[in-house]
Motif scaffolding. Structure first.
Motif, short mmCIF file in Angstrom:
data_model
loop_
_atom_site.label_atom_id
_atom_site.label_comp_id
_atom_site.label_asym_id
_atom_site.label_seq_id
_atom_site.Cartn_x
_atom_site.Cartn_y
_atom_site.Cartn_z
N ARG A 125 -80.62 -38.91 -119.63
CA ARG A 125 -80.47 -39.84 -118.52
C ARG A 125 -79.06 -40.42 -118.40
N ALA A 126 -78.48 -40.86 -119.50
CA ALA A 126 -77.16 -41.51 -119.45
C ALA A 126 -76.09 -40.52 -118.97
N GLU A 127 -76.11 -39.32 -119.53
CA GLU A 127 -75.14 -38.30 -119.11
C GLU A 127 -75.35 -37.92 -117.66
N ARG A 128 -76.62 -37.85 -117.25
CA ARG A 128 -76.94 -37.51 -115.86
C ARG A 128 -76.37 -38.56 -114.92
N GLY A 129 -76.47 -39.81 -115.31
CA GLY A 129 -75.93 -40.89 -114.48
C GLY A 129 -74.42 -40.78 -114.31
N VAL A 130 -73.73 -40.43 -115.39
CA VAL A 130 -72.27 -40.29 -115.32
C VAL A 130 -71.89 -39.13 -114.42
N ILE A 131 -72.52 -37.99 -114.64
CA ILE A 131 -72.12 -36.81 -113.87
C ILE A 131 -72.51 -36.93 -112.40
N THR A 132 -73.66 -37.49 -112.10
CA THR A 132 -74.03 -37.63 -110.69
C THR A 132 -73.09 -38.60 -109.98
N SER A 133 -72.62 -39.61 -110.70
CA SER A 133 -71.65 -40.53 -110.11
C SER A 133 -70.34 -39.81 -109.79
N ILE A 134 -69.87 -38.99 -110.73
CA ILE A 134 -68.64 -38.23 -110.50
C ILE A 134 -68.84 -37.26 -109.34
N CYS A 135 -70.00 -36.60 -109.31
CA CYS A 135 -70.27 -35.63 -108.25
C CYS A 135 -70.30 -36.30 -106.87
N ARG A 136 -70.87 -37.48 -106.80
CA ARG A 136 -70.92 -38.19 -105.51
C ARG A 136 -69.55 -38.71 -105.10
N ASP A 137 -68.76 -39.16 -106.08
CA ASP A 137 -67.42 -39.67 -105.77
C ASP A 137 -66.48 -38.57 -105.30
N HIS A 138 -66.74 -37.34 -105.73
CA HIS A 138 -65.87 -36.21 -105.39
C HIS A 138 -66.68 -35.10 -104.72
N LYS A 139 -67.45 -35.46 -103.70
CA LYS A 139 -68.34 -34.51 -103.02
C LYS A 139 -67.61 -33.26 -102.55
N ALA A 140 -66.47 -33.45 -101.92
CA ALA A 140 -65.76 -32.31 -101.33
C ALA A 140 -65.36 -31.29 -102.37
N THR A 141 -65.04 -31.74 -103.58
CA THR A 141 -64.54 -30.84 -104.60
C THR A 141 -65.63 -30.31 -105.51
N PHE A 142 -66.54 -31.18 -105.95
CA PHE A 142 -67.46 -30.80 -107.02
C PHE A 142 -68.91 -30.61 -106.60
N LYS A 143 -69.27 -30.92 -105.38
CA LYS A 143 -70.68 -30.89 -104.99
C LYS A 143 -71.35 -29.55 -105.27
N ASN A 144 -70.62 -28.46 -105.10
CA ASN A 144 -71.20 -27.13 -105.29
C ASN A 144 -71.01 -26.58 -106.70
N SER A 145 -70.46 -27.39 -107.61
CA SER A 145 -70.31 -26.89 -108.98
C SER A 145 -71.70 -26.83 -109.62
N PRO A 146 -71.93 -25.87 -110.51
CA PRO A 146 -73.27 -25.70 -111.10
C PRO A 146 -73.80 -26.95 -111.79
#
Length: 118
Positions: free
Chosen positions: A72-93
């Motif tokens: 859960r904790a790691e998921r929270g960090v990565i989803t936050s990064i993914c949302r902050d950088h949608k244009a770049t990372f949204k399609n990363s696996p």
């Protein structure tokens, strides 16, 4: 004076010609990848704008949805990064898997009713 100017120009030329590191480099060098990601995350806006930061991010080990559901904790960090950088990372696996895990944990966007104890 001319030698100083020529030395400066030569130095700038060498710096500008330094090859950028790609995904393959960061996959083969995990210590370099982690160091680069630390630098990128400490620089506001750097993670999504720097080509090497993007390469380091895409070189991360791909973790399945089941991993992200369990951490859960790691998921929270990565989803936050993914949302902050949608244009770049949204399609990363890893973003896709972490966001899918988040949706599954949250009930897929459907309301979850918990019966009250009587």
């Amino acid at each position: 004076m001319k030698s100083i100017i020529l030395g400066f120009i030569a130095t700038m030329f060498l710096i500008a010609c330094e090859p950028t590191r790609d995904v393959a480099f960061y996959r083969d060098n995990p210590e370099e990848r982690e160091a680069k990601l630390q630098v990128c995350q400490s620089n506001p806006g750097g993670l999504g704008n720097d080509r090497e930061c993007i390469s380091a991010w895409n070189a991360l080990e791909v973790k399945p949805v089941s991993y992200w559901r369990a951490h859960r904790a790691e998921r929270g960090v990565i989803t936050s990064i993914c949302r902050d950088h949608k244009a770049t990372f949204k399609n990363s696996p890893n973003c896709e898997n972490a966001l899918a895990a988040q949706a599954a944990v949250m009930g897929g966007g459907k309301p979850v009713y918990i019966p009250l104890k009587k």
